[in-house]
Design an enzyme around this catalytic site. Structure first.
Site, PDB file in Angstrom:
ATOM      1  N   SER A 187      -0.476  -1.414  -1.220  1.00  0.00           N
ATOM      2  CA  SER A 187      -1.941  -1.490  -1.320  1.00  0.00           C
ATOM      3  C   SER A 187      -2.321  -1.933  -2.721  1.00  0.00           C
ATOM      4  O   SER A 187      -1.892  -1.322  -3.698  1.00  0.00           O
ATOM      5  CB  SER A 187      -2.567  -0.119  -1.072  1.00  0.00           C
ATOM      6  OG  SER A 187      -2.238   0.351   0.201  1.00  0.00           O
ATOM      7  N   ARG A 200      -3.547   9.197  -5.582  1.00  0.00           N
ATOM      8  CA  ARG A 200      -2.908   8.102  -6.337  1.00  0.00           C
ATOM      9  C   ARG A 200      -3.111   8.289  -7.843  1.00  0.00           C
ATOM     10  O   ARG A 200      -3.346   7.335  -8.576  1.00  0.00           O
ATOM     11  CB  ARG A 200      -3.468   6.741  -5.916  1.00  0.00           C
ATOM     12  CG  ARG A 200      -3.175   6.338  -4.499  1.00  0.00           C
ATOM     13  CD  ARG A 200      -1.684   6.125  -4.269  1.00  0.00           C
ATOM     14  NE  ARG A 200      -1.424   5.477  -3.000  1.00  0.00           N
ATOM     15  CZ  ARG A 200      -1.308   6.115  -1.836  1.00  0.00           C
ATOM     16  NH1 ARG A 200      -1.402   7.437  -1.781  1.00  0.00           N
ATOM     17  NH2 ARG A 200      -1.071   5.441  -0.728  1.00  0.00           N
ATOM     18  N   GLU A 260      -4.832  -0.523  -7.748  1.00  0.00           N
ATOM     19  CA  GLU A 260      -3.856   0.572  -7.732  1.00  0.00           C
ATOM     20  C   GLU A 260      -2.666   0.306  -8.673  1.00  0.00           C
ATOM     21  O   GLU A 260      -2.276   1.202  -9.418  1.00  0.00           O
ATOM     22  CB  GLU A 260      -3.371   0.797  -6.295  1.00  0.00           C
ATOM     23  CG  GLU A 260      -2.704   2.129  -6.132  1.00  0.00           C
ATOM     24  CD  GLU A 260      -2.048   2.294  -4.769  1.00  0.00           C
ATOM     25  OE1 GLU A 260      -2.261   3.340  -4.187  1.00  0.00           O
ATOM     26  OE2 GLU A 260      -1.321   1.411  -4.310  1.00  0.00           O
TER      27      GLU A 260
HETATM   28  N1  EPU Z   1      -8.245  -1.679   8.268  1.00  0.00           N
HETATM   29  C1  EPU Z   1      -8.912  -2.803   8.690  1.00  0.00           C
HETATM   30  N2  EPU Z   1      -8.454  -4.019   8.280  1.00  0.00           N
HETATM   31  C2  EPU Z   1      -7.369  -4.157   7.491  1.00  0.00           C
HETATM   32  C3  EPU Z   1      -6.694  -3.005   7.056  1.00  0.00           C
HETATM   33  C4  EPU Z   1      -7.154  -1.762   7.460  1.00  0.00           C
HETATM   34  O1  EPU Z   1      -9.905  -2.728   9.401  1.00  0.00           O
HETATM   35  O2  EPU Z   1      -7.014  -5.286   7.173  1.00  0.00           O
HETATM   36  C5  EPU Z   1      -8.713  -0.365   8.742  1.00  0.00           C
HETATM   37  C6  EPU Z   1      -7.716   0.190   9.762  1.00  0.00           C
HETATM   38  O3  EPU Z   1      -8.028  -0.191  11.032  1.00  0.00           O
HETATM   39  C7  EPU Z   1      -7.871   1.675   9.586  1.00  0.00           C
HETATM   40  C8  EPU Z   1      -8.245   1.832   8.131  1.00  0.00           C
HETATM   41  O4  EPU Z   1      -8.671   0.562   7.666  1.00  0.00           O
HETATM   42  O5  EPU Z   1      -8.939   2.154  10.361  1.00  0.00           O
HETATM   43  C9  EPU Z   1      -7.104   2.356   7.290  1.00  0.00           C
HETATM   44  O6  EPU Z   1      -5.977   1.487   7.363  1.00  0.00           O
HETATM   45  P1  EPU Z   1      -4.467   2.014   7.271  1.00  0.00           P
HETATM   46  O7  EPU Z   1      -4.251   3.127   8.224  1.00  0.00           O
HETATM   47  O8  EPU Z   1      -3.567   0.833   7.363  1.00  0.00           O
HETATM   48  O9  EPU Z   1      -4.349   2.671   5.862  1.00  0.00           O
HETATM   49  P2  EPU Z   1      -4.923   2.242   4.448  1.00  0.00           P
HETATM   50  O10 EPU Z   1      -6.023   3.161   4.064  1.00  0.00           O
HETATM   51  O11 EPU Z   1      -5.221   0.791   4.455  1.00  0.00           O
HETATM   52  C10 EPU Z   1      -3.363   3.878   3.149  1.00  0.00           C
HETATM   53  C11 EPU Z   1      -2.508   3.817   1.923  1.00  0.00           C
HETATM   54  C12 EPU Z   1      -1.163   3.186   2.254  1.00  0.00           C
HETATM   55  C13 EPU Z   1      -0.492   4.009   3.331  1.00  0.00           C
HETATM   56  C14 EPU Z   1      -1.408   4.058   4.556  1.00  0.00           C
HETATM   57  C15 EPU Z   1      -0.870   4.958   5.635  1.00  0.00           C
HETATM   58  C16 EPU Z   1      -3.970   3.655  -0.012  1.00  0.00           C
HETATM   59  C17 EPU Z   1      -4.529   2.777  -1.068  1.00  0.00           C
HETATM   60  N3  EPU Z   1      -3.166   3.067   0.869  1.00  0.00           N
HETATM   61  O12 EPU Z   1      -3.648   2.531   3.520  1.00  0.00           O
HETATM   62  O13 EPU Z   1      -0.363   3.245   1.084  1.00  0.00           O
HETATM   63  O14 EPU Z   1       0.766   3.472   3.692  1.00  0.00           O
HETATM   64  O15 EPU Z   1      -2.703   4.587   4.178  1.00  0.00           O
HETATM   65  O16 EPU Z   1      -1.005   6.277   5.256  1.00  0.00           O
HETATM   66  O17 EPU Z   1      -4.244   4.851   0.004  1.00  0.00           O
HETATM   67  C18 EPU Z   1       0.213   2.028  -0.872  1.00  0.00           C
HETATM   68  O18 EPU Z   1      -0.377   2.891  -1.515  1.00  0.00           O
HETATM   69  O19 EPU Z   1       0.788   1.063  -1.432  1.00  0.00           O
HETATM   70  C19 EPU Z   1       0.221   2.107   0.580  1.00  0.00           C
HETATM   71  C20 EPU Z   1       0.737   1.146   1.353  1.00  0.00           C
END
Ligand code: EPU
Length: 342
Positions: free
Chosen positions: A242, A168, A338
C-alpha cells in the site's frame, strides 16, 4: 573472519528495494552480527556520515542516490526462548525474512502470526510501521524489541507498550526515528489459539474453502491465496505494498462524505473516528490501472503503486502527488504516504 566488514562505494541498491529503483548508496555496509554493528559504529566514517538503516527494503522509496552510509541489517537467528502456561516466546533477529519467519512458527505448531503471512520485508522492519493485514497487526503478538541506540551506544529492550504502536505507526517512526537500530524482536504467541476471521474477505475465503474450524496453517494458506490474487509480487513487478495509509476521519466528516458518496467504504475505530479505504477513494478518481511515465497504479488494487519498468523514484512521487491532489479535490481528504521516502 566473523564480524569483519567491508564498506563498499557507489553500491547499487536496486536489488535491495522492492520498488526496484536503480539508486546507489555512496557507501554501503552489510551487517551480519551485533558485533559487526558495534565495530562499524566505532569507525570515523560512521561518525561523520549521514546514515540510513535498511532492512528488507519493502517500505522505502528511493528518490535519489543516498549520499551517506547505508547499514544493511542482515543479522539472522530464530529460536524458542521459553514459555509459560498461556504463551510461547519466540525471538527472531532483525535480518530474518518476515514471511519465512511466519512459516517457521507454523512449522513449529505456533499460531498467531498466520494472518500476517506473505507480507514482504524483514522481521526488524515489522515493528517500525506495525505491519498489519486481515484484521491483525504485529503489535498484537509482539512482546519486546531489542534495539541498539545510535545516540547513547547502548543496547536496550523496549516493551510492547514502550513501542507506542498505532495504525502503521510506532516510536521508531517518531521519537526514535534514525536513532534505533532494531536487533531482534520477541513474540508472545498464544497457546490457546482461535482463528481471527474478522476480516470479511478472509472469512469469505475460508467459507469458499469449506473450512469452519481452520488450522493456523489453513488460515495462512488462505491469506497467501488472497494476497497473491490481489497484490503484485515485488519479484515480478516493483512495489512497496500500500502506498498510502487508510485515512482516519471524524464521524462528522464521514457523515458529510456519505451524504455525497453513499458507496463510501469506511470502518469505525474504537475512538469513534472512521478509517476510510484509500484504495476506494483512489479508484473512484479513476486512477486504477493508469500510468504516468513508468510509474503506475496497480490494476487490481488502487492503493498499490508499481514500477512498470525502469521508473525513477521521482516518477513514483509525481504519480503519488497527482493521486493525492485528485483525492483531495474530490473528497477533501489528504492521503498520507506509507513508505519512507528518501
Ligand atoms: N477498494 C476499492 N478499489 C481498490 C482497492 C480497494 O474499491 O482499488 C475497496 C475494497 O473493495 C474494499 C476496501 O477498499 O472494500 C479495502 O480494500 P482491501 O481489503 O484490499 O484493503 P486495503 O484497505 O486497501 C489494507 C492494508 C493492506 C492489507 C489489507 C488487508 C493499509 C494501508 N493497507 O489495504 O496492507 O494487506 O488491508 O488487510 O492499511 C500494506 O500495508 O502494504 C498492505 C498491503
Amino acid at each position: 573472519m566473523p564480524d569483519d566488514f567491508l564498506i563498499h562505494s557507489d553500491f547499487s541498491l536496486r536489488q535491495l528495494n522492492t520498488f526496484g529503483i536503480d539508486a546507489k548508496a555512496h557507501r554501503y555496509v552489510s551487517i551480519d552480527s551485533v558485533n559487526t554493528l558495534l565495530k562499524v559504529v566505532k569507525t570515523t566514517e560512521f561518525a561523520q556520515s549521514e546514515r540510513f538503516v535498511l532492512g528488507g527494503g519493502s517500505n522505502i522509496l528511493l528518490t535519489d542516490d543516498f549520499p551517506g552510509l547505508v547499514l544493511h541489517i542482515g543479522i539472522k537467528q530464530i529460536g524458542l526462548i521459553g514459555d509459560d502456561e498461556d504463551t510461547t516466546f519466540v525471538r527472531a533477529a532483525a535480518g530474518e525474512n518476515w514471511h519465512q519467519f511466519v512459516q517457521w512458527t507454523l512449522a513449529h505448531d505456533l499460531s498467531g502470526l498466520e494472518n500476517l503471512s506473505l507480507i514482504p520485508g524483514s522481521v526488524g522492519a515489522a515493528p517500525i510501521q506495525n505491519i498489519g493485514a486481515y484484521g491483525a497487526e504485529v503489535k498484537d503478538f509482539l512482546h519486546s524489541v531489542t534495539v541498539f541506540d545510535l545516540l547513547s551506544g547502548d543496547i536496550r529492550t523496549l516493551s510492547n507498550a514502550e513501542c507506542g504502536f498505532g495504525y502503521r505507526d510506532s516510536i521508531f517512526k517518531r521519537e526514535l526515528k534514525g536513532r534505533a537500530v532494531i536487533l531482534d524482536v520477541t513474540f508472545a504467541l498464544p497457546k490457546r489459539w482461535q482463528p481471527n476471521l474478522h476480516y470479511v474477505e478472509l472469512a469469505q475465503e475460508m467459507k469458499a474453502r469449506g473450512l469452519n474450524m481452520p488450522t493456523a496453517r489453513e488460515v495462512s494458506d488462505a491469506v497467501i491465496a488472497i494476497r497473491t490474487r490481489k497484490l503484485p509480487d515485488p519479484a515480478i513487478i516493483g512495489n512497496a505494498g500500500s502506498f498510502f495509509k487508510n485515512p482516519i476521519v471524524s464521524a462528522v466528516k464521514r457523515e458529510q462524505l456519505l451524504a455525497q458518496f453513499p458507496q463510501l467504504v469506511s470502518h469505525r475505530q474504537a475512538d469513534g473516528s472512521y478509517k476510510l479505504a484509500a484504495g476506494w477513494l483512489i479508484d473512484q478518481c479513476g486512477w486504477k490501472g493508469k500510468s504516468m511515465g513508468a510509474a503506475g497504479v496497480y490494476e487490481r488494487q488502487a492503493l498499490v503503486l508499481v514500477n512498470r519498468g525502469g521508473a525513477s523514484g521521482k516518477e513514483i512521487v509525481d504519480l503519488a502527488c497527482a493521486i493525492q491532489k485528485s483525492v483531495l479535490a474530490r473528497f477533501d481528504v489528504l492521503l498520507e504516504a506509507e513508505p519512507i521516502i528518501l
